[in-house]
Design a protein around this motif. Structure first.
Motif, PDB file in Angstrom:
ATOM      1  N   VAL A 170       7.739  -3.680   4.503  1.00 23.33           N
ATOM      2  CA  VAL A 170       6.638  -4.322   5.370  1.00 23.33           C
ATOM      3  C   VAL A 170       7.088  -5.214   6.209  1.00 23.33           C
ATOM      4  CG1 VAL A 170       4.265  -4.711   5.527  1.00 23.33           C
ATOM      5  CG2 VAL A 170       4.941  -3.543   3.820  1.00 23.33           C
TER       6      VAL A 170
ATOM      7  N   ALA B 124       1.650  -2.408   1.039  1.00 22.49           N
ATOM      8  CA  ALA B 124       2.262  -1.245   1.443  1.00 22.49           C
ATOM      9  C   ALA B 124       1.518  -0.483   2.726  1.00 22.49           C
ATOM     10  CB  ALA B 124       2.930  -0.246   0.359  1.00 22.49           C
ATOM     11  N   ARG B 125       0.061  -0.739   2.628  1.00 26.51           N
ATOM     12  CA  ARG B 125      -0.753  -0.356   3.604  1.00 26.51           C
ATOM     13  C   ARG B 125      -1.074  -0.898   4.970  1.00 26.51           C
ATOM     14  NH1 ARG B 125      -3.153   0.952  -1.484  1.00 26.51           N
ATOM     15  NH2 ARG B 125      -4.708  -0.724  -1.113  1.00 26.51           N
ATOM     16  N   ARG B 126      -0.209  -2.336   4.819  1.00 23.85           N
ATOM     17  CA  ARG B 126      -0.312  -3.295   6.081  1.00 23.85           C
ATOM     18  C   ARG B 126       0.650  -2.747   6.927  1.00 23.85           C
ATOM     19  NH1 ARG B 126      -1.432  -9.240   3.480  1.00 23.85           N
ATOM     20  NH2 ARG B 126      -3.091  -8.683   2.021  1.00 23.85           N
TER      21      ARG B 126
ATOM     22  N   PRO C 277      -0.824  -2.800  -2.364  1.00 24.41           N
ATOM     23  CA  PRO C 277      -1.684  -2.899  -1.603  1.00 24.41           C
ATOM     24  C   PRO C 277      -0.869  -3.598  -0.158  1.00 24.41           C
ATOM     25  CG  PRO C 277      -2.719  -3.650  -3.336  1.00 24.41           C
ATOM     26  CD  PRO C 277      -1.302  -3.375  -3.796  1.00 24.41           C
TER      27      PRO C 277
ATOM     28  N   ALA D  32       8.507   0.521  -0.144  1.00 26.24           N
ATOM     29  CA  ALA D  32       7.970   0.457   1.189  1.00 26.24           C
ATOM     30  C   ALA D  32       8.450  -0.881   1.704  1.00 26.24           C
ATOM     31  CB  ALA D  32       6.490   0.264   1.282  1.00 26.24           C
TER      32      ALA D  32
END
Length: 309
Positions: A268, A185-187, A183, A266
């Motif tokens: 971040v 990785a979508r931030r 989750p 990913a």
């Protein structure tokens, strides 16, 4: 000083001759050597009497080497250059600017600048050689304590009584490596408090100082929440594999993505974590002119990179 063979030619006569042979002008030669023009003329006349033939053809508007003068210049220049090299080497030895300097690093970002700094250093100090080698995070100070490296650039903090920490030379924003399907990785960014919701993959090694581990792999968030620790591999590249397999998350500097990007991980950025800082360190008893000169070359290269050169 009489050291120029059977004619007992004075060294200053040779210096005046070579300067005039290059300038072919008495006034410019006198200004270059800081001598009166008449002194230059007298010195050349004295040298010609010693040798027994004219070395220059002179008129009110023209100065030129004779055939003997040209040959003397060609014969003397290599000897003068050899003498100057000998003096330079002696001065370098007196300053400790000779021999092999072994430099360690623990990050590919640092390695790239180190190679450029080594080129700068060698250009300035041709009697020195530079050897660059990687230092593993599981034993960050072993090579420098055993004499395998003389100086190294490493992630701070370092608090070791037998090691001197030099200047901060590089600072990079911190990111969190997460599995591509996580989750996070979508931030657009994460915070240190978010670590309480993940398992932190660290590095292991009996020689890794606890204060260093606590700084880079904390066990609590700034707000006091517990951070679960998961696997602790020996090599940092193994951390990437574990993150990619979904076993947890791990911090790194943002620039590391350029070297270790992979589709299953990913990167971040943190919005509140301190940067990853790099500094030089060397044995407290081992600081020398070579180390200081190399640190200066490295810092110049970092400034050049920051300026876009």
């Amino acid at each position: 000083m009489k050291a120029w063979g059977a004619a007992a030619v004075e060294r200053h006569e040779i210096e005046v001759f070579l300067a005039l042979a290059e300038e072919l002008h008495f006034r410019r030669t006198s200004e270059r050597l800081g001598l009166a023009q008449g002194r230059v003329s007298q010195t050349i006349k004295k040298l010609e009497r010693r040798i027994g033939v004219p070395l220059f053809e002179r008129t009110s508007r023209h100065v030129a080497l004779t055939a003997v003068g040209r040959q003397l210049r060609e014969d003397l220049i290599p000897a003068q250059e050899q003498l100057l090299r000998a003096v330079d080497r002696a001065m370098a030895m007196g300053r400790g600017m000779t021999g092999l300097l072994r430099v360690g690093y623990s990050s590919p970002m640092v390695a790239e600048i180190l190679l450029k700094a080594a080129d700068t250093f060698r250009g300035r100090h041709p009697d020195c050689e530079v050897e660059i080698r990687e230092v593993q995070l599981y034993d960050p100070f072993g090579p420098i304590r055993s004499g395998q490296v003389d100086v190294q650039v490493t992630e701070l903090p370092v608090d070791e009584p037998d090691l001197t920490v030099g200047p901060l030379v590089l600072s990079q924003p911190r990111a969190l490596m997460v599995p591509a399907g996580h989750p996070f990785a979508r931030r657009a960014s994460v915070s240190l408090e978010d670590l309480a919701e993940a398992t932190l993959i660290t590095v292991a090694g009996e020689a890794v100082p606890q204060h260093w581990l606590d700084h880079h792999y904390p066990r609590r968030t700034p707000g006091g929440a517990a951070i679960a620790h998961g696997p602790a591999p020996t090599y940092w590249t193994e951390v990437l594999n574990l993150v990619g397999l979904g076993r947890g998350v791990s911090p790194a500097c943002v620039e590391a993505e350029h070297y270790y990007a992979r589709p299953d991980v990913a990167w971040v950025p943190f919005d509140d974590a301190p940067p990853v800082e790099y500094g030089f360190l060397w044995p407290t008893t081992g600081e020398c002119a070579r180390v200081r000169a190399f640190v200066d070359a490295f810092r110049e290269r970092v400034r050049g990179v920051s300026a876009g050169s």
